[in-house]
Write an enzyme that holds these catalytic residues in place. Structure first.
Site, PDB file in Angstrom:
ATOM      1  N   TYR A 184       0.837  -1.201   0.000  1.00 53.52           N
ATOM      2  CA  TYR A 184       0.000   0.000   0.000  1.00 53.52           C
ATOM      3  C   TYR A 184       0.874   1.254   0.000  1.00 53.52           C
ATOM      4  O   TYR A 184       2.012   1.247   0.471  1.00 53.52           O
ATOM      5  CB  TYR A 184      -0.955   0.018   1.199  1.00 53.52           C
ATOM      6  CG  TYR A 184      -0.273   0.163   2.548  1.00 53.52           C
ATOM      7  CD1 TYR A 184      -0.014   1.416   3.094  1.00 53.52           C
ATOM      8  CD2 TYR A 184       0.106  -0.967   3.287  1.00 53.52           C
ATOM      9  CE1 TYR A 184       0.601   1.546   4.339  1.00 53.52           C
ATOM     10  CE2 TYR A 184       0.717  -0.846   4.520  1.00 53.52           C
ATOM     11  CZ  TYR A 184       0.964   0.413   5.042  1.00 53.52           C
ATOM     12  OH  TYR A 184       1.590   0.547   6.267  1.00 53.52           O
ATOM     13  N   CYS A 185       0.339   2.324  -0.568  1.00 59.94           N
ATOM     14  CA  CYS A 185       0.994   3.627  -0.568  1.00 59.94           C
ATOM     15  C   CYS A 185      -0.093   4.685  -0.698  1.00 59.94           C
ATOM     16  O   CYS A 185      -1.283   4.365  -0.684  1.00 59.94           O
ATOM     17  CB  CYS A 185       2.030   3.732  -1.693  1.00 59.94           C
ATOM     18  SG  CYS A 185       1.346   3.485  -3.337  1.00 59.94           S
ATOM     19  N   THR A 186       0.282   5.934  -0.835  1.00 60.08           N
ATOM     20  CA  THR A 186      -0.685   7.031  -0.770  1.00 60.08           C
ATOM     21  C   THR A 186      -1.817   6.888  -1.777  1.00 60.08           C
ATOM     22  O   THR A 186      -2.981   6.723  -1.424  1.00 60.08           O
ATOM     23  CB  THR A 186       0.025   8.381  -0.979  1.00 60.08           C
ATOM     24  OG1 THR A 186       1.125   8.482  -0.078  1.00 60.08           O
ATOM     25  CG2 THR A 186      -0.938   9.534  -0.735  1.00 60.08           C
ATOM     26  N   ILE A 213      -4.099   4.216  -0.216  1.00 65.40           N
ATOM     27  CA  ILE A 213      -4.665   4.588   1.078  1.00 65.40           C
ATOM     28  C   ILE A 213      -5.810   5.577   0.910  1.00 65.40           C
ATOM     29  O   ILE A 213      -6.799   5.542   1.642  1.00 65.40           O
ATOM     30  CB  ILE A 213      -3.570   5.197   1.983  1.00 65.40           C
ATOM     31  CG1 ILE A 213      -2.424   4.218   2.190  1.00 65.40           C
ATOM     32  CG2 ILE A 213      -4.149   5.626   3.328  1.00 65.40           C
ATOM     33  CD1 ILE A 213      -1.156   4.875   2.725  1.00 65.40           C
TER      34      ILE A 213
END
Length: 302
Positions: A184-186, A213
């Site tokens: 996961y990342c922004t 996210i």
């Protein structure tokens, strides 16, 4: 009064002439009075822009006219009007600098050979079915996870995206290679690449959250598996998904709860301090003590 908004987006598609697209994007943004950062490469586009909502809507409409960018998912959030000091549109070898341009192949459908996309609902379904076997793997820089992360996530010790390959090849995570891993990342772009890099290095079951996210938080707010605030690469520094967001960050000086990142006192240093209001009031706590060998990503987007 104009309504200030911020958009975050990316699109992987073959770009035959990135310089021509750079000139077009620069002219488009300047004509609409938009500020922010856009990166272009032969692999596509990655950007975040701030401005009034009507101008951003015009930008989205025009950008989607480019054949490879029609399916881009533009993520909207509230702005202040002061998120970005200027407009920067640049061409790079990679949209996110992992140092792995030769491992990335794109076609009209996006990156070839990366991790399977899961919607937020599908993430919950996977956890419900596989339980503690599921590993959340943070695809961001370590400092971003100080203020927010998925519960019990693995947070690699990386200061920039360039550190990831060395970290993956260190052997630290070899015991996870047979487990289901949710990266996961922004906004999702870093995991588009990271998930493929992990598969190339023997991780057998790798997923990524569709929309990152941002999309997860929009749906579940603070009632799901995410905890804390989301770090942003703009003047806001962090955003919350509800008024019930837990402050999980700790002041670098006194360990008091805080989510407030502060710029280093050295104008040439891109590192940040996580400081409570009381400690930030003392100028001595902002004196640069960072190593130039570990710079923060100054051009990262999402």
């Amino acid at each position: 009064m104009a309504l200030a908004k911020v958009i975050l987006y990316y699109g992987f598609a073959p770009v035959a002439d990135p310089e021509a697209v750079r000139l077009w994007q620069t002219t488009l943004c300047e004509s609409l009075g938009l500020k922010g950062r856009i990166l272009l490469s032969p692999h596509g586009i990655n950007g975040t822009l701030g401005g009034d909502m009507d101008s951003l809507k015009k930008y989205v409409k025009q950008t989607k006219q480019y054949p490879g960018f029609k399916k881009i998912d533009f993520k909207w959030s509230d702005g202040t009007g002061d998120e970005f000091p200027r407009l920067s549109v640049k061409v790079r070898d990679e949209l996110v600098t992992f140092g792995a341009a030769d491992e990335i192949t794109v076609d009209e459908n996006g990156i070839v050979g990366n991790g399977e996309h899961l919607t937020p609902e599908e993430v919950h379904q996977l956890v419900g079915k596989r339980g503690n076997e599921v590993v959340f793997f943070d695809g961001r820089n370590a400092y971003e996870a100080k203020v927010g992360r998925f519960k019990n996530a693995v947070v690699p010790n990386v200061q920039t995206t360039k550190d990831f390959i060395k970290e993956l090849e260190s052997g630290k995570y070899d015991h996870l290679k047979s487990q289901p891993i949710v990266t996961y990342c922004t906004g999702g772009i870093r995991c588009e690449i990271l998930s493929g890099l992990m598969k190339n290095r023997g991780f057998s079951e790798v997923y990524q959250i569709k929309g990152g996210i941002v999309r997860y938080g929009e749906q579940y707010k603070d009632d799901g598996l995410w905890e804390g605030s989301l770090y942003t690469f703009d003047g806001r520094m962090t955003i919350d998904f509800s008024d019930q967001t837990e402050v999980i960050g700790q002041c670098d000086i006194c360990s008091s709860p805080t989510k407030e990142f502060r710029n280093c006192g050295d104008d040439y240093c891109h590192q940040l301090y996580l400081l409570c209001d009381s400690c930030a009031a003392d100028p001595a706590n902002l004196i640069c003590q960072h190593s130039s060998a570990k710079p923060r990503d100054p051009e990262a987007v999402g």
